[in-house]
Design an enzyme around this catalytic site. Structure first.
Site, short mmCIF file in Angstrom:
data_model
loop_
_atom_site.label_atom_id
_atom_site.label_comp_id
_atom_site.label_asym_id
_atom_site.label_seq_id
_atom_site.Cartn_x
_atom_site.Cartn_y
_atom_site.Cartn_z
N LYS A 1 0.85 -1.19 0.00
CA LYS A 1 0.00 0.00 0.00
C LYS A 1 0.88 1.24 0.00
O LYS A 1 1.96 1.24 0.60
CB LYS A 1 -0.91 0.01 1.23
CG LYS A 1 -1.86 -1.17 1.29
CD LYS A 1 -2.68 -1.14 2.57
CE LYS A 1 -3.59 -2.36 2.67
NZ LYS A 1 -4.37 -2.36 3.95
N ARG B 1 5.72 1.73 7.45
CA ARG B 1 5.16 1.09 8.64
C ARG B 1 5.96 -0.18 8.89
O ARG B 1 6.03 -1.06 8.04
CB ARG B 1 3.69 0.74 8.42
CG ARG B 1 3.09 -0.04 9.59
CD ARG B 1 1.69 -0.51 9.29
NE ARG B 1 1.15 -1.30 10.39
CZ ARG B 1 0.58 -2.50 10.26
NH1 ARG B 1 0.47 -3.05 9.07
NH2 ARG B 1 0.12 -3.13 11.31
N ASP C 1 4.84 0.09 14.98
CA ASP C 1 3.54 -0.16 15.61
C ASP C 1 3.66 -0.43 17.10
O ASP C 1 2.67 -0.36 17.82
CB ASP C 1 2.86 -1.36 14.94
CG ASP C 1 1.76 -0.93 13.97
OD1 ASP C 1 1.22 0.17 14.16
OD2 ASP C 1 1.45 -1.69 13.05
N LEU D 1 -10.63 -2.49 15.42
CA LEU D 1 -11.24 -3.76 15.00
C LEU D 1 -11.18 -3.89 13.49
O LEU D 1 -11.83 -3.15 12.75
CB LEU D 1 -12.70 -3.83 15.47
CG LEU D 1 -12.95 -3.62 16.98
CD1 LEU D 1 -14.43 -3.72 17.29
CD2 LEU D 1 -12.15 -4.63 17.80
N ASP E 1 -13.75 -12.90 6.64
CA ASP E 1 -14.37 -11.60 6.43
C ASP E 1 -15.66 -11.51 7.23
O ASP E 1 -16.63 -12.22 6.96
CB ASP E 1 -14.66 -11.39 4.95
CG ASP E 1 -15.06 -9.96 4.62
OD1 ASP E 1 -15.72 -9.31 5.45
OD2 ASP E 1 -14.70 -9.49 3.52
N ARG F 1 -17.95 -9.37 7.26
CA ARG F 1 -19.12 -8.99 6.45
C ARG F 1 -19.80 -10.21 5.86
O ARG F 1 -21.05 -10.29 5.85
CB ARG F 1 -18.69 -8.02 5.34
CG ARG F 1 -18.21 -6.67 5.84
CD ARG F 1 -17.53 -5.88 4.74
NE ARG F 1 -16.33 -6.57 4.26
CZ ARG F 1 -15.48 -6.05 3.37
NH1 ARG F 1 -15.71 -4.85 2.88
NH2 ARG F 1 -14.42 -6.72 2.98
N GLY G 1 -11.39 -1.09 10.06
CA GLY G 1 -12.41 -1.54 9.13
C GLY G 1 -13.73 -1.96 9.75
O GLY G 1 -14.80 -1.44 9.41
N ILE G 2 -13.69 -2.90 10.70
CA ILE G 2 -14.91 -3.36 11.36
C ILE G 2 -15.45 -2.28 12.29
O ILE G 2 -16.65 -1.99 12.31
CB ILE G 2 -14.64 -4.66 12.13
CG1 ILE G 2 -14.28 -5.79 11.16
CG2 ILE G 2 -15.85 -5.06 12.97
CD1 ILE G 2 -13.80 -7.06 11.85
#
Length: 399
Positions: free
Chosen positions: A16, A97, A154, A213, A287, A289, A332-333
């Site tokens: 990324k 990162r 991190d 999350l 996932d 979702r 994301g969550i």
């Protein structure tokens, strides 16, 4: 000519990137573009977006059979940047990162050969995350050897924790060798901690739990906008249930798997990192979702366990802080799942969290009712901007 910083986050199968323009004075850095190369080592695919979030490129790349597909990915990113600079932007630095800084690095650092050797030595502590970051650093060095690079960790944000919060009940000789609770997702927590005053006002320095999350998940208890306790420990396996990682686990299970079932250490590592968590419990997907959309009992069991562990860890962090003023959902969550936020808040009503269902469904910043003793918030994280700011500070790029 405008100077820009390249921010990179390298995973095992992705790279990324984001590009930030160095603005004048004390103004925030301006993000010009972002994107990623996915499917490294198999079917690489490049996607880029401009400053407004509009897709600027979307292309399949030729499969690369080399031992280091990150080199191809880096070449793709740099070629795209060169093509879109229009002669007005000059790349002056890059920030990465890096998941693990160990006991050696408690703040961002300019990368040189000595730093690289120390980061290599930490790879065993983060086997999924550290090697890809180092491959990206070396790939960029090979192409632009004079470009300054900065590593951002991190683990660094959690170095403010009390010693007791970082300790394991192991022989002191092992602790002295660096076996301790490090914590992760620190770049995300740093961003949220800096942003808290915009949302919480005077309570920003109070007792706050942030729930990061996502496919990787953890929680951090803050006081005075500093880390006091976190759910991850020596590695990124600990704490909450994650997409493919197990979270909290009795170490006796590992001994049993090796001694009684005959699994090798490498097989146990693969099991705990890649085949556990939501994927392992559901047998369907990592996932969340997809699990929320599924009627399969195993999918619902996986979601229930995810929420249960989050609620238990929340209680643990509140105990460590001695109370709670606010709960923040991010990643994301946390940012997008109304259902998960609702379940966690409802099961944590005993803490004084009074959910506003309409605000939660609308993804409002504050999702608790007016007068709720403990407020709950949804705050998008931005790790990339934290890295860009760190590069600016470490290399003194702004006059």
């Amino acid at each position: 000519m405008h100077d820009v910083i390249l921010v990179l986050d390298s995973g095992s199968s992705s790279l990324k990137f984001a590009v930030y323009e160095i603005t004048s004075g004390a103004a925030p850095l301006s993000r010009l573009a972002h994107g990623q190369v996915e499917g490294l080592g198999t079917h690489p695919h490049f996607t880029a977006f401009d400053a407004e979030g509009h897709e600027a490129d979307n292309s399949l790349l030729p499969a690369d059979g080399s031992a280091n597909p990150h080199e191809q990915a880096m070449g793709t990113v740099l070629a795209w940047l060169q093509a879109h600079r229009d002669g007005t932007h000059r790349l002056v630095a890059a920030g990465h990162r890096v998941v693990h800084g160990g006991m050696v690095f408690a703040s961002p650092v300019s990368i040189n050969s000595e730093v690289l050797l120390k980061l290599d030595a930490l790879s065993s502590l983060a086997p999924l995350h550290q090697p890809p970051a180092l491959r990206a650093i070396r790939a960029l060095q090979a192409r632009l050897p004079e470009l300054p690079q900065v590593a951002c960790f991190d683990t660094a944000f959690h170095r403010t924790q009390p010693e007791v919060a970082q300790a394991y009940a192991l022989p002191r000789s092992l602790s002295d060798q660096g076996i301790r609770r490090y914590g992760f997702h620190g770049l995300s927590y740093q961003y949220i901690s800096q942003t808290l005053p915009q949302f919480l006002g005077d309570k920003a320095g109070g007792k706050v739990v942030v729930a990061h999350l996502g496919n990787g998940a953890s929680m951090c208890g803050m006081k005075g906008q500093r880390s006091m306790a976190t759910t991850m420990g020596f590695t990124a396996l600990d704490g909450l249930v994650m997409g493919t990682r197990c979270g909290n686990l009795d170490p006796g299970v590992v001994l049993h798997l090796i001694e009684q079932t005959g699994l090798s250490p490498a097989e146990v590592s693969d099991l705990l990192y890649k085949h556990s968590g939501l994927l392992g419990v559901s047998g369907l997907s990592s996932d969340l979702r997809e699990l929320l959309d599924s009627d399969a009992p195993s999918a619902q069991e996986a979601i229930e366990l995810f929420v249960y562990r989050a609620v238990r860890e929340l209680g643990s962090l509140v105990a460590a802080l001695g109370g709670l003023d606010a709960l923040v959902f991010t990643a994301g969550i946390g940012e997008h799942s109304t259902e998960v936020r609702q379940r966690i808040c409802q099961q944590s009503q005993w803490l004084g969290i009074e959910l506003d269902a309409k605000a939660n469904a609308a993804h409002q910043p504050c999702i608790t009712a007016a007068g709720s003793p403990v407020s709950a918030w949804v705050i998008p994280t931005d790790e990339e901007s934290v890295i860009a700011d760190a590069v600016l500070q470490v290399l003194h790029l702004r006059s």
